[in-house]
Write a protein that holds these residues in place. Structure first.
Motif, PDB file in Angstrom:
ATOM      1  N   THR A  93      -3.257   1.286   4.571  1.00  0.00           N
ATOM      2  CA  THR A  93      -4.262   0.287   4.946  1.00  0.00           C
ATOM      3  C   THR A  93      -4.927  -0.284   3.701  1.00  0.00           C
ATOM      4  OG1 THR A  93      -4.644   1.420   7.046  1.00  0.00           O
ATOM      5  CG2 THR A  93      -6.381  -0.072   6.277  1.00  0.00           C
ATOM      6  N   ALA A  94      -5.286   0.584   2.762  1.00  0.00           N
ATOM      7  CA  ALA A  94      -5.938   0.134   1.529  1.00  0.00           C
ATOM      8  C   ALA A  94      -5.027  -0.787   0.720  1.00  0.00           C
ATOM      9  CB  ALA A  94      -6.365   1.339   0.689  1.00  0.00           C
ATOM     10  N   VAL A  95      -3.749  -0.445   0.611  1.00  0.00           N
ATOM     11  CA  VAL A  95      -2.821  -1.283  -0.149  1.00  0.00           C
ATOM     12  C   VAL A  95      -2.724  -2.669   0.475  1.00  0.00           C
ATOM     13  CG1 VAL A  95      -0.395  -1.601  -0.811  1.00  0.00           C
ATOM     14  CG2 VAL A  95      -1.505   0.619  -1.148  1.00  0.00           C
ATOM     15  N   TYR A  96      -2.562  -2.722   1.785  1.00  0.00           N
ATOM     16  CA  TYR A  96      -2.490  -4.030   2.449  1.00  0.00           C
ATOM     17  C   TYR A  96      -3.783  -4.830   2.231  1.00  0.00           C
ATOM     18  CZ  TYR A  96       1.897  -3.446   5.111  1.00  0.00           C
ATOM     19  OH  TYR A  96       3.211  -3.313   5.489  1.00  0.00           O
ATOM     20  N   LEU A  97      -4.933  -4.186   2.393  1.00  0.00           N
ATOM     21  CA  LEU A  97      -6.207  -4.893   2.234  1.00  0.00           C
ATOM     22  C   LEU A  97      -6.435  -5.343   0.795  1.00  0.00           C
ATOM     23  CD1 LEU A  97      -8.500  -2.723   4.532  1.00  0.00           C
ATOM     24  CD2 LEU A  97      -7.701  -5.063   4.978  1.00  0.00           C
ATOM     25  N   ILE A  98      -6.153  -4.454  -0.140  1.00  0.00           N
ATOM     26  CA  ILE A  98      -6.353  -4.804  -1.553  1.00  0.00           C
ATOM     27  C   ILE A  98      -5.410  -5.930  -1.952  1.00  0.00           C
ATOM     28  CG2 ILE A  98      -6.087  -3.955  -3.924  1.00  0.00           C
ATOM     29  CD1 ILE A  98      -7.157  -1.215  -2.813  1.00  0.00           C
ATOM     30  N   ARG A  99      -4.146  -5.846  -1.542  1.00  0.00           N
ATOM     31  CA  ARG A  99      -3.201  -6.929  -1.845  1.00  0.00           C
ATOM     32  C   ARG A  99      -3.663  -8.232  -1.191  1.00  0.00           C
ATOM     33  NH1 ARG A  99      -1.281 -10.991  -2.068  1.00  0.00           N
ATOM     34  NH2 ARG A  99       0.863 -11.654  -2.390  1.00  0.00           N
ATOM     35  N   GLY A 100      -4.296  -8.110  -0.042  1.00  0.00           N
ATOM     36  CA  GLY A 100      -4.766  -9.292   0.660  1.00  0.00           C
ATOM     37  C   GLY A 100      -5.869 -10.036  -0.053  1.00  0.00           C
ATOM     38  N   VAL A 101      -6.690  -9.319  -0.804  1.00  0.00           N
ATOM     39  CA  VAL A 101      -7.825  -9.982  -1.456  1.00  0.00           C
ATOM     40  C   VAL A 101      -7.760  -9.976  -2.980  1.00  0.00           C
ATOM     41  CG1 VAL A 101      -9.402  -9.606   0.469  1.00  0.00           C
ATOM     42  CG2 VAL A 101      -9.288  -7.917  -1.346  1.00  0.00           C
ATOM     43  N   ALA A 102      -7.122  -8.995  -3.581  1.00  0.00           N
ATOM     44  CA  ALA A 102      -7.178  -8.850  -5.038  1.00  0.00           C
ATOM     45  C   ALA A 102      -6.400  -9.930  -5.779  1.00  0.00           C
ATOM     46  CB  ALA A 102      -6.677  -7.472  -5.453  1.00  0.00           C
ATOM     47  N   ALA A 103      -5.332 -10.427  -5.203  1.00  0.00           N
ATOM     48  CA  ALA A 103      -4.520 -11.419  -5.909  1.00  0.00           C
ATOM     49  C   ALA A 103      -5.194 -12.783  -5.963  1.00  0.00           C
ATOM     50  CB  ALA A 103      -3.149 -11.542  -5.242  1.00  0.00           C
ATOM     51  N   LEU A 104      -6.059 -13.060  -5.024  1.00  0.00           N
ATOM     52  CA  LEU A 104      -6.628 -14.412  -4.939  1.00  0.00           C
ATOM     53  C   LEU A 104      -7.372 -14.864  -6.199  1.00  0.00           C
ATOM     54  CD1 LEU A 104      -7.693 -14.518  -1.195  1.00  0.00           C
ATOM     55  CD2 LEU A 104      -5.679 -15.527  -2.284  1.00  0.00           C
ATOM     56  N   PRO A 105      -8.218 -14.028  -6.801  1.00  0.00           N
ATOM     57  CA  PRO A 105      -8.906 -14.507  -8.007  1.00  0.00           C
ATOM     58  C   PRO A 105      -7.962 -14.785  -9.184  1.00  0.00           C
ATOM     59  CG  PRO A 105      -9.976 -12.544  -7.134  1.00  0.00           C
ATOM     60  CD  PRO A 105      -8.709 -12.727  -6.377  1.00  0.00           C
ATOM     61  N   LEU A 119      -1.912 -17.725  -1.408  1.00  0.00           N
ATOM     62  CA  LEU A 119      -2.807 -17.825  -0.251  1.00  0.00           C
ATOM     63  C   LEU A 119      -2.120 -17.326   1.021  1.00  0.00           C
ATOM     64  CD1 LEU A 119      -4.506 -21.291  -0.885  1.00  0.00           C
ATOM     65  CD2 LEU A 119      -5.602 -19.033  -0.958  1.00  0.00           C
ATOM     66  N   VAL A 120      -0.885 -17.765   1.246  1.00  0.00           N
ATOM     67  CA  VAL A 120      -0.161 -17.362   2.459  1.00  0.00           C
ATOM     68  C   VAL A 120       0.145 -15.867   2.439  1.00  0.00           C
ATOM     69  CG1 VAL A 120       1.990 -17.650   3.756  1.00  0.00           C
ATOM     70  CG2 VAL A 120       0.770 -19.657   2.907  1.00  0.00           C
ATOM     71  N   SER A 121       0.717 -15.384   1.331  1.00  0.00           N
ATOM     72  CA  SER A 121       1.080 -13.962   1.281  1.00  0.00           C
ATOM     73  C   SER A 121      -0.157 -13.067   1.317  1.00  0.00           C
ATOM     74  CB  SER A 121       1.933 -13.669   0.046  1.00  0.00           C
ATOM     75  OG  SER A 121       1.217 -13.904  -1.144  1.00  0.00           O
ATOM     76  N   SER A 122      -1.236 -13.499   0.696  1.00  0.00           N
ATOM     77  CA  SER A 122      -2.469 -12.715   0.744  1.00  0.00           C
ATOM     78  C   SER A 122      -3.035 -12.691   2.161  1.00  0.00           C
ATOM     79  CB  SER A 122      -3.503 -13.280  -0.233  1.00  0.00           C
ATOM     80  OG  SER A 122      -3.065 -13.088  -1.559  1.00  0.00           O
ATOM     81  N   GLY A 123      -2.969 -13.828   2.845  1.00  0.00           N
ATOM     82  CA  GLY A 123      -3.425 -13.874   4.234  1.00  0.00           C
ATOM     83  C   GLY A 123      -2.614 -12.954   5.132  1.00  0.00           C
ATOM     84  N   ILE A 124      -1.305 -12.930   4.918  1.00  0.00           N
ATOM     85  CA  ILE A 124      -0.438 -12.041   5.697  1.00  0.00           C
ATOM     86  C   ILE A 124      -0.801 -10.582   5.429  1.00  0.00           C
ATOM     87  CG2 ILE A 124       1.948 -11.228   5.920  1.00  0.00           C
ATOM     88  CD1 ILE A 124       2.787 -14.203   5.456  1.00  0.00           C
ATOM     89  N   LEU A 126      -3.598  -9.384   4.270  1.00  0.00           N
ATOM     90  CA  LEU A 126      -4.929  -9.114   4.797  1.00  0.00           C
ATOM     91  C   LEU A 126      -4.866  -8.882   6.310  1.00  0.00           C
ATOM     92  CD1 LEU A 126      -7.927  -8.867   4.124  1.00  0.00           C
ATOM     93  CD2 LEU A 126      -8.135 -11.322   4.460  1.00  0.00           C
ATOM     94  N   PHE A 127      -4.091  -9.689   7.013  1.00  0.00           N
ATOM     95  CA  PHE A 127      -3.914  -9.506   8.455  1.00  0.00           C
ATOM     96  C   PHE A 127      -3.303  -8.137   8.753  1.00  0.00           C
ATOM     97  CE2 PHE A 127      -1.158  -9.940  12.242  1.00  0.00           C
ATOM     98  CZ  PHE A 127      -2.151 -10.075  13.195  1.00  0.00           C
ATOM     99  N   PHE A 128      -2.231  -7.781   8.027  1.00  0.00           N
ATOM    100  CA  PHE A 128      -1.605  -6.467   8.207  1.00  0.00           C
ATOM    101  C   PHE A 128      -2.634  -5.356   7.979  1.00  0.00           C
ATOM    102  CE2 PHE A 128       3.227  -7.160   7.290  1.00  0.00           C
ATOM    103  CZ  PHE A 128       3.254  -8.296   8.073  1.00  0.00           C
ATOM    104  N   GLY A 129      -3.433  -5.512   6.929  1.00  0.00           N
ATOM    105  CA  GLY A 129      -4.437  -4.502   6.605  1.00  0.00           C
ATOM    106  C   GLY A 129      -5.507  -4.368   7.670  1.00  0.00           C
ATOM    107  N   VAL A 130      -5.970  -5.476   8.197  1.00  0.00           N
ATOM    108  CA  VAL A 130      -6.998  -5.440   9.247  1.00  0.00           C
ATOM    109  C   VAL A 130      -6.435  -4.796  10.514  1.00  0.00           C
ATOM    110  CG1 VAL A 130      -8.419  -6.884  10.766  1.00  0.00           C
ATOM    111  CG2 VAL A 130      -8.366  -7.338   8.313  1.00  0.00           C
ATOM    112  N   VAL A 131      -5.201  -5.125  10.871  1.00  0.00           N
ATOM    113  CA  VAL A 131      -4.555  -4.495  12.030  1.00  0.00           C
ATOM    114  C   VAL A 131      -4.513  -2.983  11.841  1.00  0.00           C
ATOM    115  CG1 VAL A 131      -2.344  -4.220  13.237  1.00  0.00           C
ATOM    116  CG2 VAL A 131      -3.219  -6.511  12.741  1.00  0.00           C
ATOM    117  N   HIS A 132      -4.071  -2.537  10.666  1.00  0.00           N
ATOM    118  CA  HIS A 132      -4.016  -1.101  10.383  1.00  0.00           C
ATOM    119  C   HIS A 132      -5.416  -0.477  10.396  1.00  0.00           C
ATOM    120  CE1 HIS A 132       0.146  -1.732   9.113  1.00  0.00           C
ATOM    121  NE2 HIS A 132       0.279  -0.428   9.098  1.00  0.00           N
TER     122      HIS A 132
END
Length: 144
Positions: A93-105, A119-124, A126-132
């Motif tokens: 869950t942490a990996v998905y969430l971190i990948r979802g937000v950390a790459a954006l900056p 943006l697209v891959s980070s959104g995906i 982040l979605f995976f992470g939130v589901v988990h």
């Protein structure tokens, strides 16, 4: 009849399994798929040149995602309990969430991929992470 399975962790497992299939597709179909899915021009060119490196890297990622899918199914109660289940689900869950937000900056500094890819891959992710995360929260007490 009410199911004892956690639907969100099952969805998480399906999402990770879908990612496995897309990675396998990249191995099978090569450079065009590496380009479409944003692996970068270097990976595509290495695949075109006959290098095994892109396939090996992609296979390793696919195996990791496959293991993550199995852990989500175990957390959902669909398959038997796996070792370190609670810890593994927290890390996944942490990996998905971190990948979802950390790459954006850093999206303008990261590789040759476009900001749209990040943006697209980070959104995906982040979605995976939130589901988990929501699924994990729902089964937290059962995982002790």
């Amino acid at each position: 009849m009410k199911s004892n399975y956690n639907k969100l962790l099952i969805l998480g497992a399906v999402l990770s399994a879908l990612a496995v299939l897309l990675h396998i597709g990249c191995i099978i179909f090569g450079a065009p798929w590496y380009r479409v899915f944003g692996a970068g021009e270097d990976m595509a060119q290495m695949a075109e040149a006959g290098s095994n490196q892109p396939a090996l890297i992609t296979f390793i990622v696919a195996v990791i995602l496959g293991v993550w899918s199995l852990y989500a199914l175990a957390g959902a109660g669909v398959i038997r309990r796996l070792p370190l289940l609670r810890t593994a689900l927290c890390l996944i869950t942490a990996v998905y969430l971190i990948r979802g937000v950390a790459a954006l900056p850093f999206m303008y500094q990261l590789s040759e991929n476009s900001p749209l890819f990040w943006l697209v891959s980070s959104g995906i992710c982040l979605f995976f992470g939130v589901v988990h995360l929501i699924g994990l929260r729902q089964v937290w007490q059962k995982l002790k």
